[in-house]
Design a protein around this motif. Sequence first.
Motif, PDB file in Angstrom:
ATOM      1  N   ILE A 127      32.616 -13.603  -9.263  1.00 40.55           N
ATOM      2  CA  ILE A 127      33.687 -13.020  -8.452  1.00 40.55           C
ATOM      3  C   ILE A 127      34.095 -13.962  -7.324  1.00 40.55           C
ATOM      4  O   ILE A 127      35.276 -14.113  -7.021  1.00 40.55           O
ATOM      5  N   ASN A 128      33.137 -14.619  -6.703  1.00 43.19           N
ATOM      6  CA  ASN A 128      33.419 -15.485  -5.556  1.00 43.19           C
ATOM      7  C   ASN A 128      33.855 -16.891  -5.943  1.00 43.19           C
ATOM      8  O   ASN A 128      34.324 -17.646  -5.088  1.00 43.19           O
ATOM      9  N   ASN A 129      33.695 -17.263  -7.193  1.00 43.87           N
ATOM     10  CA  ASN A 129      34.051 -18.607  -7.676  1.00 43.87           C
ATOM     11  C   ASN A 129      34.796 -18.481  -9.005  1.00 43.87           C
ATOM     12  O   ASN A 129      34.403 -19.089  -9.999  1.00 43.87           O
ATOM     13  N   GLN A 130      35.855 -17.720  -9.012  1.00 42.31           N
ATOM     14  CA  GLN A 130      36.510 -17.349 -10.267  1.00 42.31           C
ATOM     15  C   GLN A 130      36.970 -18.536 -11.099  1.00 42.31           C
ATOM     16  O   GLN A 130      36.752 -18.568 -12.311  1.00 42.31           O
ATOM     17  N   GLU A 131      37.582 -19.512 -10.488  1.00 38.38           N
ATOM     18  CA  GLU A 131      38.056 -20.676 -11.259  1.00 38.38           C
ATOM     19  C   GLU A 131      36.874 -21.471 -11.821  1.00 38.38           C
ATOM     20  O   GLU A 131      36.928 -21.941 -12.957  1.00 38.38           O
ATOM     21  N   HIS A 132      35.835 -21.609 -11.041  1.00 41.24           N
ATOM     22  CA  HIS A 132      34.654 -22.339 -11.517  1.00 41.24           C
ATOM     23  C   HIS A 132      33.950 -21.550 -12.622  1.00 41.24           C
ATOM     24  O   HIS A 132      33.448 -22.127 -13.590  1.00 41.24           O
ATOM     25  N   TYR A 133      33.907 -20.248 -12.474  1.00 34.67           N
ATOM     26  CA  TYR A 133      33.334 -19.385 -13.514  1.00 34.67           C
ATOM     27  C   TYR A 133      34.110 -19.565 -14.821  1.00 34.67           C
ATOM     28  O   TYR A 133      33.513 -19.694 -15.886  1.00 34.67           O
ATOM     29  N   GLN A 134      35.439 -19.576 -14.707  1.00 37.36           N
ATOM     30  CA  GLN A 134      36.272 -19.788 -15.897  1.00 37.36           C
ATOM     31  C   GLN A 134      35.962 -21.138 -16.541  1.00 37.36           C
ATOM     32  O   GLN A 134      35.863 -21.247 -17.761  1.00 37.36           O
ATOM     33  N   LEU A 135      35.809 -22.150 -15.713  1.00 39.48           N
ATOM     34  CA  LEU A 135      35.497 -23.485 -16.210  1.00 39.48           C
ATOM     35  C   LEU A 135      34.164 -23.482 -16.967  1.00 39.48           C
ATOM     36  O   LEU A 135      34.028 -24.108 -18.016  1.00 39.48           O
TER      37      LEU A 135
END
Length: 188
Positions: free
Chosen positions: A95-103
Amino acid sequence: MKNNSDTKQKLIQVTREMIDQQGIDAINMRDLGKKINLSRGALYRHFKNKDDLLATIATENFELLNRNIQQLSDKIYEPRQLLYAILLAYYDFGINNQEHYQLMFRKQWDKEMYPDLVTSAFFIFTSVEKCLEKAGNIRKSSNQSTAMMYAFIHGLVELNISEHSESEKGLDSPIQLIDSFLDLIFMN
């Protein structure tokens, strides 16, 4: 050699900032080179291509998540409490690092090209699986329970990222959902 390492770290840092500000899709080597005043040739001395750079960042993200989980494992000894804390940390990271999570999770990374990334990603799975093995009072095998936990937490993160956290569906309290999910994993 230090200058080479400094440049590589600067590339990673600036790419992280670009991901945080503009998203993964906005990353391209040309703009990155302009931002840190490097020619395309100089960029490619540090990373073979954009995927190579992004895989390095994804690996670092997994390592960060792994360190967080290891710190929890060093402090919490009761398996259910530890798994609760791990799932919550995983959820918070997503939730706090959405773009990195997606990556990290939206792309299927080539196992042969990026073995460090695959190893880092698998470390979390094996950590959870070992915790479940120690617990002993689980309904399914530790491997199957870990797979179910992965599916659950990824689904929960994705639902919340896409803003499907409606209270009428019972999706508005991740903390309660995580606790209820663990009721399904553990026998009383």
